[in-house]
Write a protein that holds these residues in place. Structure first.
Motif, PDB file in Angstrom:
ATOM      1  N   THR A   1       0.854  -1.190   0.000  1.00  0.00           N
ATOM      2  CA  THR A   1       0.000   0.000   0.000  1.00  0.00           C
ATOM      3  C   THR A   1       0.890   1.241   0.000  1.00  0.00           C
ATOM      4  O   THR A   1       2.068   1.188   0.370  1.00  0.00           O
ATOM      5  CB  THR A   1      -0.907   0.065   1.251  1.00  0.00           C
ATOM      6  OG1 THR A   1      -0.090   0.244   2.407  1.00  0.00           O
ATOM      7  CG2 THR A   1      -1.750  -1.182   1.395  1.00  0.00           C
TER       8      THR A   1
ATOM      9  N   VAL B   1       0.417  -3.968   4.310  1.00  0.00           N
ATOM     10  CA  VAL B   1       0.213  -2.535   4.547  1.00  0.00           C
ATOM     11  C   VAL B   1       1.604  -1.939   4.797  1.00  0.00           C
ATOM     12  O   VAL B   1       2.355  -2.416   5.651  1.00  0.00           O
ATOM     13  CB  VAL B   1      -0.740  -2.325   5.748  1.00  0.00           C
ATOM     14  CG1 VAL B   1      -0.735  -0.868   6.206  1.00  0.00           C
ATOM     15  CG2 VAL B   1      -2.159  -2.764   5.377  1.00  0.00           C
TER      16      VAL B   1
ATOM     17  N   LEU C   1      -1.188  -0.189  -3.914  1.00  0.00           N
ATOM     18  CA  LEU C   1      -2.609  -0.092  -3.557  1.00  0.00           C
ATOM     19  C   LEU C   1      -2.843   1.095  -2.636  1.00  0.00           C
ATOM     20  O   LEU C   1      -2.219   1.198  -1.579  1.00  0.00           O
ATOM     21  CB  LEU C   1      -3.052  -1.378  -2.833  1.00  0.00           C
ATOM     22  CG  LEU C   1      -4.474  -1.349  -2.240  1.00  0.00           C
ATOM     23  CD1 LEU C   1      -5.541  -1.381  -3.339  1.00  0.00           C
ATOM     24  CD2 LEU C   1      -4.687  -2.516  -1.274  1.00  0.00           C
TER      25      LEU C   1
ATOM     26  N   GLU D   1      -7.639 -12.465   1.974  1.00  0.00           N
ATOM     27  CA  GLU D   1      -7.143 -11.965   3.262  1.00  0.00           C
ATOM     28  C   GLU D   1      -7.623 -12.871   4.408  1.00  0.00           C
ATOM     29  O   GLU D   1      -8.809 -13.243   4.465  1.00  0.00           O
ATOM     30  CB  GLU D   1      -7.654 -10.529   3.496  1.00  0.00           C
ATOM     31  CG  GLU D   1      -7.249  -9.971   4.854  1.00  0.00           C
ATOM     32  CD  GLU D   1      -7.471  -8.475   5.018  1.00  0.00           C
ATOM     33  OE1 GLU D   1      -7.955  -7.819   4.067  1.00  0.00           O
ATOM     34  OE2 GLU D   1      -7.158  -7.961   6.106  1.00  0.00           O
TER      35      GLU D   1
ATOM     36  N   HIS E   1     -11.934  -9.167  -3.507  1.00  0.00           N
ATOM     37  CA  HIS E   1     -11.309  -9.276  -2.176  1.00  0.00           C
ATOM     38  C   HIS E   1     -12.219 -10.176  -1.332  1.00  0.00           C
ATOM     39  O   HIS E   1     -13.361  -9.807  -1.053  1.00  0.00           O
ATOM     40  CB  HIS E   1     -11.184  -7.855  -1.582  1.00  0.00           C
ATOM     41  CG  HIS E   1     -10.536  -7.785  -0.231  1.00  0.00           C
ATOM     42  ND1 HIS E   1      -9.957  -6.616   0.244  1.00  0.00           N
ATOM     43  CD2 HIS E   1     -10.374  -8.687   0.763  1.00  0.00           C
ATOM     44  CE1 HIS E   1      -9.472  -6.822   1.462  1.00  0.00           C
ATOM     45  NE2 HIS E   1      -9.720  -8.063   1.804  1.00  0.00           N
TER      46      HIS E   1
ATOM     47  N   VAL F   1       0.697  -9.087  -0.474  1.00  0.00           N
ATOM     48  CA  VAL F   1       0.548  -7.656  -0.183  1.00  0.00           C
ATOM     49  C   VAL F   1       0.703  -7.458   1.321  1.00  0.00           C
ATOM     50  O   VAL F   1       0.349  -8.336   2.111  1.00  0.00           O
ATOM     51  CB  VAL F   1      -0.823  -7.101  -0.665  1.00  0.00           C
ATOM     52  CG1 VAL F   1      -2.000  -7.776  -0.009  1.00  0.00           C
ATOM     53  CG2 VAL F   1      -0.913  -5.585  -0.467  1.00  0.00           C
TER      54      VAL F   1
ATOM     55  N   ILE G   1      -2.791 -11.925   1.821  1.00  0.00           N
ATOM     56  CA  ILE G   1      -2.349 -11.217   3.031  1.00  0.00           C
ATOM     57  C   ILE G   1      -2.902 -12.033   4.198  1.00  0.00           C
ATOM     58  O   ILE G   1      -4.119 -12.189   4.325  1.00  0.00           O
ATOM     59  CB  ILE G   1      -2.782  -9.722   3.049  1.00  0.00           C
ATOM     60  CG1 ILE G   1      -2.367  -9.049   4.373  1.00  0.00           C
ATOM     61  CG2 ILE G   1      -4.261  -9.514   2.764  1.00  0.00           C
ATOM     62  CD1 ILE G   1      -2.387  -7.519   4.350  1.00  0.00           C
TER      63      ILE G   1
ATOM     64  N   GLY H   1      -4.902   1.733  -0.237  1.00  0.00           N
ATOM     65  CA  GLY H   1      -5.842   0.932   0.553  1.00  0.00           C
ATOM     66  C   GLY H   1      -6.732   1.804   1.417  1.00  0.00           C
ATOM     67  O   GLY H   1      -6.311   2.867   1.886  1.00  0.00           O
ATOM     68  N   ASP H   2      -7.955   1.302   1.644  1.00  0.00           N
ATOM     69  CA  ASP H   2      -8.822   2.037   2.578  1.00  0.00           C
ATOM     70  C   ASP H   2      -8.323   1.854   4.012  1.00  0.00           C
ATOM     71  O   ASP H   2      -8.848   2.449   4.946  1.00  0.00           O
ATOM     72  CB  ASP H   2     -10.302   1.655   2.419  1.00  0.00           C
ATOM     73  CG  ASP H   2     -10.586   0.198   2.748  1.00  0.00           C
ATOM     74  OD1 ASP H   2      -9.626  -0.575   2.935  1.00  0.00           O
ATOM     75  OD2 ASP H   2     -11.783  -0.169   2.810  1.00  0.00           O
ATOM     76  N   SER H   3      -7.243   1.054   4.177  1.00  0.00           N
ATOM     77  CA  SER H   3      -6.552   0.985   5.471  1.00  0.00           C
ATOM     78  C   SER H   3      -6.059   2.373   5.882  1.00  0.00           C
ATOM     79  O   SER H   3      -5.744   2.598   7.047  1.00  0.00           O
ATOM     80  CB  SER H   3      -5.373   0.009   5.401  1.00  0.00           C
ATOM     81  OG  SER H   3      -4.564   0.271   4.270  1.00  0.00           O
TER      82      SER H   3
ATOM     83  N   LYS I   1     -10.233  -1.939  -6.418  1.00  0.00           N
ATOM     84  CA  LYS I   1     -10.473  -3.184  -5.671  1.00  0.00           C
ATOM     85  C   LYS I   1     -11.744  -2.999  -4.855  1.00  0.00           C
ATOM     86  O   LYS I   1     -11.983  -1.900  -4.348  1.00  0.00           O
ATOM     87  CB  LYS I   1      -9.286  -3.474  -4.745  1.00  0.00           C
ATOM     88  CG  LYS I   1      -9.524  -4.624  -3.774  1.00  0.00           C
ATOM     89  CD  LYS I   1      -8.259  -5.040  -3.069  1.00  0.00           C
ATOM     90  CE  LYS I   1      -7.962  -4.283  -1.799  1.00  0.00           C
ATOM     91  NZ  LYS I   1      -9.026  -4.353  -0.770  1.00  0.00           N
TER      92      LYS I   1
ATOM     93  N   ASP J   1      -8.678   1.437  -3.618  1.00  0.00           N
ATOM     94  CA  ASP J   1      -9.663   0.654  -2.871  1.00  0.00           C
ATOM     95  C   ASP J   1     -10.984   1.415  -2.865  1.00  0.00           C
ATOM     96  O   ASP J   1     -11.019   2.595  -2.492  1.00  0.00           O
ATOM     97  CB  ASP J   1      -9.179   0.556  -1.419  1.00  0.00           C
ATOM     98  CG  ASP J   1      -9.178  -0.867  -0.905  1.00  0.00           C
ATOM     99  OD1 ASP J   1      -9.688  -1.762  -1.606  1.00  0.00           O
ATOM    100  OD2 ASP J   1      -8.652  -1.058   0.203  1.00  0.00           O
TER     101      ASP J   1
HETATM  102  O1  KIV Z   1      -6.840  -1.471   2.606  1.00  0.00           O
HETATM  103  C1  KIV Z   1      -5.866  -2.213   2.538  1.00  0.00           C
HETATM  104  O2  KIV Z   1      -4.726  -1.822   2.839  1.00  0.00           O
HETATM  105  C2  KIV Z   1      -6.084  -3.576   2.083  1.00  0.00           C
HETATM  106  C3  KIV Z   1      -5.119  -4.625   2.500  1.00  0.00           C
HETATM  107  C4  KIV Z   1      -5.699  -5.958   2.350  1.00  0.00           C
HETATM  108  C5  KIV Z   1      -3.816  -4.558   1.813  1.00  0.00           C
HETATM  109  O3  KIV Z   1      -7.049  -3.837   1.436  1.00  0.00           O
END
Ligand code: KIV
Length: 262
Positions: A20, A213, A39, A180, A135, A211, A201, A41-43, A111, A81
């Protein structure tokens, strides 16, 4: 690197790398490292914005970060994301919001989370010419339904459902599937039975790619470190020491020196 190159990598038995990134500076570092997929990511809802989970981050905030990342990436594939509620309510929402990531964010694809209930969305997004990654398994946007971040597919019935969802996602036109938080054996079975690449992940070593984070693997975010995270650096400790040293140098008059003055 283009989206079809990922398929080629799977066919040649070469592992796909994905990390990410959320801003220009880190995106440049990751891209310079030759990572295939970056990515957004929405993380970022948790590790950048400080929210308790991924639910609060909005489309506009995700696009803002995607734009910064796209400016830093010259070689890799930028994926965005789709945040919670940007695609679940209707197929029209899904296509419009996915399209915004390409049009306004400079991403190459998107994604989204979910299995059989998201097939219409995946078909429509892919049908609009927008590459989409699925996902499955532990899907953080369903945290309340799952009752927390728990490994999925541990019993036979759940594992069969995940495998059948994976096949549906491939048929719907997804170019890849992220897995995941599922047992390594299930991830191996899915990766073998799909022709599209899988990215894991917390899903063991047999996916077609991996992948993490970025802030987890750099040791920057340590409020929650799942078992599957390998910390390749301890940047939090490096930054903490540098900040303490700076404060002490200013307070004791050691910074700035004559050499650092005009
Ligand atoms: O939001 C994110 O970082 C993800 C992880 C699975 C990598 O979707």
């Amino acid at each position: 690197m283009m989206i079809p190159d990922l398929q080629k990598k799977k066919e040649e038995g070469k592992k796909i790398t994905m990390l990410t990134a959320y801003d220009y500076l880190f995106a440049r570092l990751v891209d310079d490292g030759g990572v295939d997929v970056i990515l957004v990511g929405d993380s970022l809802s948790v590790v950048v914005q400080g929210n308790p989970n991924t639910l609060p981050v909005t489309m506009d905030e995700m696009i803002y970060h995607t734009r910064m990342v796209s400016r830093g990436v010259k070689k890799g594939i930028v994926l965005a994301d789709m945040p919670f509620l940007s695609y679940q309510a209707s197929v029209e929402d899904a296509v419009r919001n996915a399209g915004r990531f390409l049009k306004e964010g400079g991403a190459m694809g998107v994604k989204l989370e979910g299995g059989s209930s998201m097939i219409k969305q995946i078909k429509a997004i892919s049908g609009a010419g927008i590459p989409v990654m699925g996902h499955l398994g532990l899907t953080p946007q369903s945290i309340h339904q799952m009752g927390g971040y728990k490994v999925q597919g541990k019993n036979k019935k759940d594992a069969e459902n995940i495998l059948s969802d994976a096949r549906l996602i491939q048929e719907a036109g997804a170019f890849a599937l992220l897995l995941e938080g599922i047992p390594a054996e299930l991830a191996r079975k899915i990766s073998k039975s799909l022709s599209i690449p899988t990215i894991g992940i917390g899903a063991g070593p047999d996916c077609d790619g991996q992948v993490l984070v970025l802030y987890d693997m750099l040791g920057l975010f340590d409020q929650f470190v799942p078992k599957f995270v390998r910390q390749y650096a301890n940047l939090k400790e490096t930054a903490r020491k540098a900040i303490l040293q700076y404060k002490s140098d200013v307070e004791s008059g050691k910074f700035p020196s004559e050499k650092e003055s005009y």
